[in-house]
Design a protein around this motif. Structure first.
Motif, PDB file in Angstrom:
ATOM      1  N   VAL A 169       7.703   7.539  -0.788  1.00 44.61           N
ATOM      2  CA  VAL A 169       8.307   7.368  -2.122  1.00 44.61           C
ATOM      3  C   VAL A 169       8.021   5.959  -2.642  1.00 44.61           C
ATOM      4  CG1 VAL A 169      10.505   7.216  -3.360  1.00 44.61           C
ATOM      5  CG2 VAL A 169      10.103   9.105  -1.761  1.00 44.61           C
ATOM      6  N   PHE A 170       8.189   4.956  -1.809  1.00 50.51           N
ATOM      7  CA  PHE A 170       7.929   3.566  -2.231  1.00 50.51           C
ATOM      8  C   PHE A 170       6.508   3.468  -2.785  1.00 50.51           C
ATOM      9  CE2 PHE A 170       7.286  -0.989  -1.904  1.00 50.51           C
ATOM     10  CZ  PHE A 170       8.526  -1.507  -2.236  1.00 50.51           C
ATOM     11  N   GLY A 171       5.557   4.076  -2.054  1.00 52.88           N
ATOM     12  CA  GLY A 171       4.256   4.363  -2.657  1.00 52.88           C
ATOM     13  C   GLY A 171       3.299   3.205  -2.845  1.00 52.88           C
ATOM     14  N   CYS A 172       3.161   2.352  -1.832  1.00 54.06           N
ATOM     15  CA  CYS A 172       2.183   1.254  -1.916  1.00 54.06           C
ATOM     16  C   CYS A 172       0.741   1.752  -1.808  1.00 54.06           C
ATOM     17  CB  CYS A 172       2.399   0.279  -0.772  1.00 54.06           C
ATOM     18  SG  CYS A 172       3.480  -1.078  -1.163  1.00 54.06           S
ATOM     19  N   GLY A 173       0.565   2.945  -1.271  1.00 51.66           N
ATOM     20  CA  GLY A 173      -0.788   3.468  -1.042  1.00 51.66           C
ATOM     21  C   GLY A 173      -1.124   3.572   0.433  1.00 51.66           C
ATOM     22  N   TYR A 174      -0.582   2.654   1.225  1.00 53.44           N
ATOM     23  CA  TYR A 174      -0.850   2.625   2.670  1.00 53.44           C
ATOM     24  C   TYR A 174       0.470   2.593   3.443  1.00 53.44           C
ATOM     25  CZ  TYR A 174      -5.604   1.234   1.416  1.00 53.44           C
ATOM     26  OH  TYR A 174      -6.869   1.190   0.891  1.00 53.44           O
ATOM     27  N   ILE A 175       0.459   3.294   4.575  1.00 59.95           N
ATOM     28  CA  ILE A 175       1.618   3.288   5.477  1.00 59.95           C
ATOM     29  C   ILE A 175       1.123   2.959   6.882  1.00 59.95           C
ATOM     30  CG2 ILE A 175       3.423   4.707   6.564  1.00 59.95           C
ATOM     31  CD1 ILE A 175       3.502   6.388   3.988  1.00 59.95           C
ATOM     32  N   LEU A 176       1.823   2.044   7.549  1.00 63.88           N
ATOM     33  CA  LEU A 176       1.603   1.850   8.985  1.00 63.88           C
ATOM     34  C   LEU A 176       2.778   2.495   9.703  1.00 63.88           C
ATOM     35  CD1 LEU A 176      -0.015   0.663  11.361  1.00 63.88           C
ATOM     36  CD2 LEU A 176       1.380  -1.404  11.153  1.00 63.88           C
ATOM     37  N   ASP A 177       2.488   3.585  10.403  1.00 66.55           N
ATOM     38  CA  ASP A 177       3.522   4.380  11.056  1.00 66.55           C
ATOM     39  C   ASP A 177       3.431   4.135  12.560  1.00 66.55           C
ATOM     40  OD1 ASP A 177       5.393   6.282  11.727  1.00 66.55           O
ATOM     41  OD2 ASP A 177       4.135   8.008  11.235  1.00 66.55           O
TER      42      ASP A 177
END
Ligand SMILES: [Zn+2]
Length: 318
Positions: A169-177
């Motif tokens: 949702v925050f939606g920066c484009g990239y996620i480090l999971d």
């Protein structure tokens, strides 16, 4: 009435104040700058904090520009904000709390009778776990980094899906999971049942306008999606990495980075070259795995073993 430190707001009001956490070396009391935005209608609670690392100012930029735009008469629910967490580090523009040489984001959930950092962590943790969602605004310190959101609870945590949704949702484009180290707010708060993310808004010295804007958009995406505001937000697919490989220099010298931040890199592709002071090549370092060129040091000079860059690996779309 909603109270956070000395900030108190009735429904439809906002207020700012201080969350007192002790005294400075001269015996003056000090408090973290806090705000409450109490929506005119009932709803959920969002907690936002910034500058947990004292040199990470983009989050402060996000809060500074978001708060004046928030109208409590149009809000459902409550927003609690701590604008500067690492008070002592912020005063001297350093990353770690100089009182105890500690990184704040290793001190959660904190201890109200503990060290300087533990006491600040405990005070802010109380607010965090009173909320339904937590945004802990960070950045890649003063290095260069893409704008991304970290999910730190680990894939086997019972709140993993909720944290991952919040990141999307925050939606920066990239996620480090990737499960983070002990003591991170984004690990400790999910243990108490609160979905928490660690948006990492680029990396710079001072402020970066693009990263700040992406952070502001992220906060409003969260407010719209979870019903704090009437607006609408459709999530978009994010590029997710679940591995993170860090590269140091095998020799001393000056580095020349080859990919740009955000570039896809293939296994075996050159990440950087090291030359000596007179321009003679000394080493060429290639990627061990394919992925996304994620983060890099800002200064060109390196000693043997010194950090140079990171690649996000095991990349998929979420
Ligand atoms: Zn940080």
């Amino acid at each position: 009435m909603v109270t956070f430190g000395t900030a108190t707001a009735a429904p439809g009001e906002k207020d700012t104040g201080r969350l007192e956490v002790g005294e400075t070396r001269d015996g003056s009391t000090f408090g973290l700058p806090v705000a409450v935005v109490n929506g005119v209608d009932d709803g959920r609670t969002l907690y936002i904090q910034a500058a947990s690392d004292g040199d990470e100012l983009n989050g402060v930029g996000v809060i500074q520009r978001t708060l004046p735009q928030l109208d409590p008469t149009e809000l459902s629910g409550t927003i609690l904000v701590c604008g500067v967490v690492n008070y002592h580090a912020f005063q001297v523009a350093e990353h770690r709390n100089p009182i105890d040489d500690t990184k704040m984001n290793r001190a959660y959930p904190g201890d109200k009778t503990g060290t300087s950092s533990e006491r600040i962590a405990a005070a802010t943790f109380n607010a965090a776990i009173s909320a339904d969602y937590v945004l802990d605004l960070h950045q890649g310190s003063t290095s260069q980094m893409i704008d991304e959101v970290r999910v730190r609870c680990g894939t086997r945590h019972r709140l993993h899906e909720e944290c991952l949704e919040l990141a999307k949702v925050f939606g920066c484009g990239y996620i480090l999971d990737q499960k983070g180290p002990d003591g991170q707010l984004a690990r400790a708060a999910p243990d108490e049942g609160v979905p928490t993310i660690d948006p990492e808004l680029g990396g710079c010295v001072g402020w970066d306008e693009d990263s700040i804007q992406r952070g502001i958009n992220g906060v409003f995406n969260v407010l719209n999606y979870y019903g704090f505001l009437d607006g609408h937000h459709d999530t978009r697919p994010q590029t997710r990495a679940s591995g993170f490989e860090q590269y140091g220099s095998p020799v001393g010298g000056l580095i020349d980075l080859k990919p740009d931040l955000g570039d896809r890199v293939a296994r075996g592709e050159t990440l950087f070259e090291v030359t000596d002071v007179f321009g003679e090549p000394k080493a060429e370092i290639t990627a061990d795995s394919s992925g996304v060129f994620w983060r890099a040091r800002r200064l060109p000079q390196v000693a043997t073993g010194e950090y140079v860059c990171s690649v996000g690996t095991n990349v998929d779309t979420y």
